[in-house]
Design a protein around this motif. Structure first.
Motif, mmCIF file in Angstrom:
data_model
loop_
_atom_site.group_PDB
_atom_site.id
_atom_site.type_symbol
_atom_site.label_atom_id
_atom_site.label_comp_id
_atom_site.label_asym_id
_atom_site.label_seq_id
_atom_site.Cartn_x
_atom_site.Cartn_y
_atom_site.Cartn_z
ATOM 1 N N ASP A 189 0.815 -1.216 0.000
ATOM 2 C CA ASP A 189 0.000 0.000 0.000
ATOM 3 C C ASP A 189 0.848 1.265 0.000
ATOM 4 N N ILE A 190 2.159 1.126 -0.161
ATOM 5 C CA ILE A 190 3.068 2.267 -0.114
ATOM 6 C C ILE A 190 3.509 2.660 -1.525
ATOM 7 N N ALA A 191 3.414 3.943 -1.841
ATOM 8 C CA ALA A 191 3.954 4.497 -3.083
ATOM 9 C C ALA A 191 5.110 5.419 -2.719
ATOM 10 N N TYR A 192 6.209 5.308 -3.456
ATOM 11 C CA TYR A 192 7.440 6.025 -3.094
ATOM 12 C C TYR A 192 7.972 6.783 -4.302
ATOM 13 N N LEU A 193 8.207 8.075 -4.109
ATOM 14 C CA LEU A 193 8.822 8.916 -5.128
ATOM 15 C C LEU A 193 10.243 9.249 -4.687
ATOM 16 N N PRO A 194 11.268 8.656 -5.315
ATOM 17 C CA PRO A 194 12.654 8.980 -4.934
ATOM 18 C C PRO A 194 13.066 10.338 -5.485
ATOM 19 N N GLN A 195 14.225 10.802 -5.084
ATOM 20 C CA GLN A 195 14.774 12.014 -5.664
ATOM 21 C C GLN A 195 15.074 11.775 -7.145
ATOM 22 N N GLN A 196 14.919 12.820 -7.961
ATOM 23 C CA GLN A 196 15.174 12.667 -9.396
ATOM 24 C C GLN A 196 16.602 12.218 -9.671
ATOM 25 N N SER A 197 17.537 12.631 -8.813
ATOM 26 C CA SER A 197 18.938 12.261 -9.025
ATOM 27 C C SER A 197 19.159 10.763 -8.880
ATOM 28 N N ASP A 198 18.205 10.063 -8.255
ATOM 29 C CA ASP A 198 18.321 8.614 -8.076
ATOM 30 C C ASP A 198 17.759 7.833 -9.262
ATOM 31 N N ILE A 199 17.212 8.529 -10.250
ATOM 32 C CA ILE A 199 16.540 7.876 -11.377
ATOM 33 C C ILE A 199 17.420 7.930 -12.615
ATOM 34 N N ASP A 200 17.599 6.800 -13.280
ATOM 35 C CA ASP A 200 18.392 6.712 -14.495
ATOM 36 C C ASP A 200 17.528 7.124 -15.683
ATOM 37 N N ARG A 201 17.681 8.371 -16.113
ATOM 38 C CA ARG A 201 16.847 8.887 -17.197
ATOM 39 C C ARG A 201 17.364 8.483 -18.572
ATOM 40 N N SER A 202 18.499 7.795 -18.613
ATOM 41 C CA SER A 202 18.994 7.290 -19.897
ATOM 42 C C SER A 202 18.322 5.976 -20.281
ATOM 43 N N PHE A 203 17.571 5.393 -19.361
ATOM 44 C CA PHE A 203 16.902 4.128 -19.648
ATOM 45 C C PHE A 203 15.873 4.357 -20.750
ATOM 46 N N PRO A 204 15.870 3.533 -21.795
ATOM 47 C CA PRO A 204 15.051 3.801 -22.998
ATOM 48 C C PRO A 204 13.578 3.417 -22.828
ATOM 49 N N ILE A 205 12.839 4.207 -22.057
ATOM 50 C CA ILE A 205 11.403 3.987 -21.944
ATOM 51 C C ILE A 205 10.676 5.304 -22.194
ATOM 52 N N THR A 206 9.404 5.191 -22.530
ATOM 53 C CA THR A 206 8.593 6.359 -22.814
ATOM 54 C C THR A 206 7.839 6.805 -21.558
ATOM 55 N N VAL A 207 7.208 7.959 -21.675
ATOM 56 C CA VAL A 207 6.373 8.457 -20.586
ATOM 57 C C VAL A 207 5.278 7.448 -20.263
ATOM 58 N N LEU A 208 4.653 6.898 -21.288
ATOM 59 C CA LEU A 208 3.593 5.908 -21.072
ATOM 60 C C LEU A 208 4.124 4.688 -20.318
ATOM 61 N N ASP A 209 5.306 4.214 -20.710
ATOM 62 C CA ASP A 209 5.902 3.060 -20.022
ATOM 63 C C ASP A 209 6.175 3.373 -18.557
ATOM 64 N N LEU A 210 6.728 4.564 -18.306
ATOM 65 C CA LEU A 210 7.068 4.946 -16.935
ATOM 66 C C LEU A 210 5.825 5.002 -16.060
ATOM 67 N N VAL A 211 4.780 5.644 -16.564
ATOM 68 C CA VAL A 211 3.552 5.783 -15.784
ATOM 69 C C VAL A 211 2.914 4.413 -15.556
ATOM 70 N N ALA A 212 2.913 3.567 -16.570
ATOM 71 C CA ALA A 212 2.304 2.239 -16.459
ATOM 72 C C ALA A 212 2.981 1.385 -15.397
ATOM 73 N N MET A 213 4.235 1.695 -15.075
ATOM 74 C CA MET A 213 4.942 0.943 -14.032
ATOM 75 C C MET A 213 4.253 1.086 -12.664
ATOM 76 N N GLY A 214 3.377 2.087 -12.541
ATOM 77 C CA GLY A 214 2.613 2.226 -11.317
ATOM 78 C C GLY A 214 1.674 1.061 -11.062
ATOM 79 N N ARG A 215 1.364 0.295 -12.101
ATOM 80 C CA ARG A 215 0.520 -0.893 -11.957
ATOM 81 C C ARG A 215 1.304 -2.158 -12.275
#
Length: 231
Positions: free
Chosen positions: A69-95
């Protein structure tokens, strides 16, 4: 009864404490800021809540919900933005739990993803690679992923850092909506004016607890000086 109870909690890395002997609780449905100087243990405490860090001593007791039941937003610096996914893919990871590693998006799920993207103002950018987004757009996408998770406990680590004022206002509106819905929201923040204006409860850390309670009582000059001295 508190939604999150810290009992003599000590967290750290390689047995070196970053948070020590924390005894307090965060009430269910509260909107709480975690503040303190650099190195105060704020992000460490969130990692303890997610289960990434195990207590050196004491425990964290969750009442009324499970780890899922926990959702966690890390700091942006902890996220690898070079990973080749789209906005839709990123958001869908919520499910992720519903979709699985190899599952595709059903039409009902795709509709929910689109609704979350629209709610943060990113309609039309669904197929944009996350590496091409501005800082504000990336944070909006991460908030859309949180919306899709539909969690009871939302943990935010510096959610308003390095974004423009319009994006911050829009994301604060989402945070207020979560609070109105009765969700428990805990955010690590550095901007004390934002804390005073928008967060009714505050936990001030300096490796140990300095104060916890109504923001007007915690965010005093005396407590802030004490926190700097303790760190």
């Amino acid at each position: 009864m508190g939604a999150v109870c810290f009992q003599n909690l000590t967290l750290g890395y390689d047995r070196l404490p970053a948070v020590q002997q924390l005894d307090t609780q965060i009430a269910e449905g509260s909107l709480t800021a975690i503040v303190g100087p650099n190195g105060a243990g704020k992000s460490t405490l969130l990692k303890g809540l997610t289960g990434v860090l195990s207590p050196i001593e004491g425990e964290i007791e969750l009442t009324g919900f499970a780890k899922d039941d926990i959702a966690y937003l890390p700091q942006q610096s902890d996220i690898d933005r070079s990973f080749p996914i789209t906005v839709l893919d990123l958001v869908a990871m919520g499910r992720w739990r519903d979709i699985g590693a190899c599952g595709g998006l059903s039409w009902p799920m795709r509709s929910k993803v689109s609704e979350a993207i629209a709610a943060v103002g990113l309609t039309g950018l669904e197929n944009r690679a996350i590496g091409s987004l501005s800082g504000g757009q990336m944070q909006r996408a991460l908030f859309a992923r949180l919306l899709l998770q539909d969690a009871k406990l939302v943990l935010l680590d510096e959610p308003f850092t390095a974004i423009d004022a319009r994006t911050m206002a829009d994301l604060l509106q989402i945070v207020r909506r979560w609070h109105e819905e009765g969700r428990t929201v805990v955010a690590v923040l550095h901007d004390y004016e934002t804390v005073k204006k928008h967060f009714p409860q505050t936990l001030m850390l300096a490796r140990e607890m300095v104060a916890h309670g109504p923001t007007r009582n915690v965010m005093t000059s005396e407590n802030q000086m004490r926190a700097r001295q303790m760190c």
